[in-house]
Motif scaffolding. Structure first.
Motif, short mmCIF file in Angstrom:
data_model
loop_
_atom_site.label_atom_id
_atom_site.label_comp_id
_atom_site.label_asym_id
_atom_site.label_seq_id
_atom_site.Cartn_x
_atom_site.Cartn_y
_atom_site.Cartn_z
N GLU A 46 0.82 -1.20 0.00
CA GLU A 46 0.00 0.00 0.00
C GLU A 46 0.86 1.27 0.00
O GLU A 46 0.53 2.25 -0.66
N ASP A 47 1.98 1.24 0.75
CA ASP A 47 2.90 2.38 0.77
C ASP A 47 3.44 2.66 -0.63
O ASP A 47 3.48 3.81 -1.08
N VAL A 48 3.86 1.61 -1.32
CA VAL A 48 4.44 1.76 -2.65
C VAL A 48 3.38 2.23 -3.64
O VAL A 48 3.63 3.14 -4.44
N GLU A 49 2.20 1.65 -3.58
CA GLU A 49 1.13 2.07 -4.48
C GLU A 49 0.74 3.52 -4.24
O GLU A 49 0.50 4.28 -5.17
N ALA A 50 0.68 3.93 -2.97
CA ALA A 50 0.29 5.30 -2.62
C ALA A 50 1.33 6.32 -3.10
O ALA A 50 0.99 7.47 -3.38
N ALA A 51 2.59 5.91 -3.22
CA ALA A 51 3.64 6.82 -3.68
C ALA A 51 3.49 7.16 -5.16
O ALA A 51 4.01 8.18 -5.62
N ARG A 52 2.79 6.33 -5.91
CA ARG A 52 2.54 6.54 -7.35
C ARG A 52 3.82 6.89 -8.11
O ARG A 52 3.89 7.88 -8.83
N ARG A 95 8.65 10.39 -0.23
CA ARG A 95 8.90 10.27 -1.66
C ARG A 95 10.12 11.13 -2.02
O ARG A 95 10.22 12.27 -1.58
N LEU A 96 11.03 10.57 -2.82
CA LEU A 96 12.26 11.25 -3.20
C LEU A 96 12.45 11.18 -4.71
O LEU A 96 11.82 10.36 -5.37
N ARG A 97 13.36 12.03 -5.23
CA ARG A 97 13.70 12.02 -6.66
C ARG A 97 15.21 11.84 -6.81
O ARG A 97 15.98 12.34 -5.98
N ALA A 98 15.60 11.16 -7.87
CA ALA A 98 17.02 11.01 -8.17
C ALA A 98 17.62 12.37 -8.50
O ALA A 98 16.95 13.22 -9.08
N ASP A 99 18.87 12.56 -8.14
CA ASP A 99 19.55 13.82 -8.43
C ASP A 99 19.81 14.00 -9.92
O ASP A 99 19.87 15.12 -10.41
N ALA A 100 20.01 12.90 -10.62
CA ALA A 100 20.39 12.98 -12.03
C ALA A 100 19.48 12.13 -12.89
O ALA A 100 18.81 11.22 -12.40
N THR A 101 19.48 12.44 -14.17
CA THR A 101 18.75 11.61 -15.12
C THR A 101 19.59 10.37 -15.43
O THR A 101 20.70 10.23 -14.93
#
Length: 161
Positions: A46-52, A95-101
Motif C-alpha cells: 500500500e505504501d508503494v502504491e500510494a507513492a505513485r 517520496r524522493l527524486r534522483a539527483d540525475a537523469t
C-alpha cells in the motif's frame, strides 16, 4: 500506469519473503545525530502504491531478514528519465527524486535520491551477485543523511522486471 503499479507490487512481494518479525518490536526513540529509521519497518504494498512512482522498471533495497524493502525506486528506460523512490522512515514514508537523469540503467548500480534536506543513497558494495537468476540481488548499503545526522544500513539492491 497500471503496469508500473504491478511492477512495484511485485517488487514489494518478491523482496518481502523473509521475516524475523522485526516489525513487531517497539520503535526505539530517536538519538541526536542519527536519522530516525526506527526498527526499520518495511514498506508495504500500500505504501508503494500510494507513492505513485512513475517508471517501467523498479529496484528495491532490502535489509536481510526484513519483511520487505526500505526503499523502492522506479524509472523509465529512457536515458532522459529521472528516477523516483519511496523510503520508509520509522512509521512514515517519504517520496524522493534522483539527483540525475539516466533512467533505469542509472539505478542498477545504485543511486542518490533527495527530498528537501534528506539524502538517501544506495551504494552497491560488490558486483558479485548474492543469488542466481535474471535480476540477482547485489550487496549494497543504504546511506540516509540529514543536516542533523546520518545512518548506514547494510542490505541488498535488486533491480529488474
Amino acid at each position: 500506469m497500471m503496469r508500473t503499479a504491478l511492477l512495484l507490487a511485485a517488487a514489494v512481494s518478491a523482496l518481502g519473503g523473509c521475516s524475523d518479525n522485526a516489525s513487531d518490536e517497539a520503535e526505539p526513540a530517536a538519538m541526536p545525530g542519527v536519522v530516525a529509521v526506527g526498527n526499520r519497518q518495511a514498506l508495504t504494498r500500500e505504501d508503494v502504491e500510494a507513492a505513485r512512482l512513475t517508471g517501467e522498471l523498479s529496484c528495491a533495497f532490502v535489509e536481510p531478514g526484513a519483511d520487505g524493502p526500505l526503499l523502492v525506486a522506479s524509472a523509465d528506460v529512457l536515458d532522459a528519465a529521472r528516477a523516483e523512490s519511496v523510503l520508509r522512515l520509522g512509521p512514515s514514508t517519504l517520496r524522493l527524486r534522483a539527483d540525475a537523469t539516466g533512467g533505469f540503467n542509472a539505478l542498477v548500480r545504485g543511486a542518490r535520491f533527495t527530498s528537501g534536506d534528506l539524502v538517501a543513497r544506495v551504494v552497491v558494495t560488490s558486483e558479485t551477485p548474492l543469488a542466481q537468476g535474471e535480476s540477482p540481488p547485489l550487496p549494497a548499503r543504504l546511506e540516509i543523511s540529514t543536516p542533523s545526522g546520518s545512518q548506514r544500513i547494510e542490505g541488498e539492491w535488486t533491480c529488474g522486471p
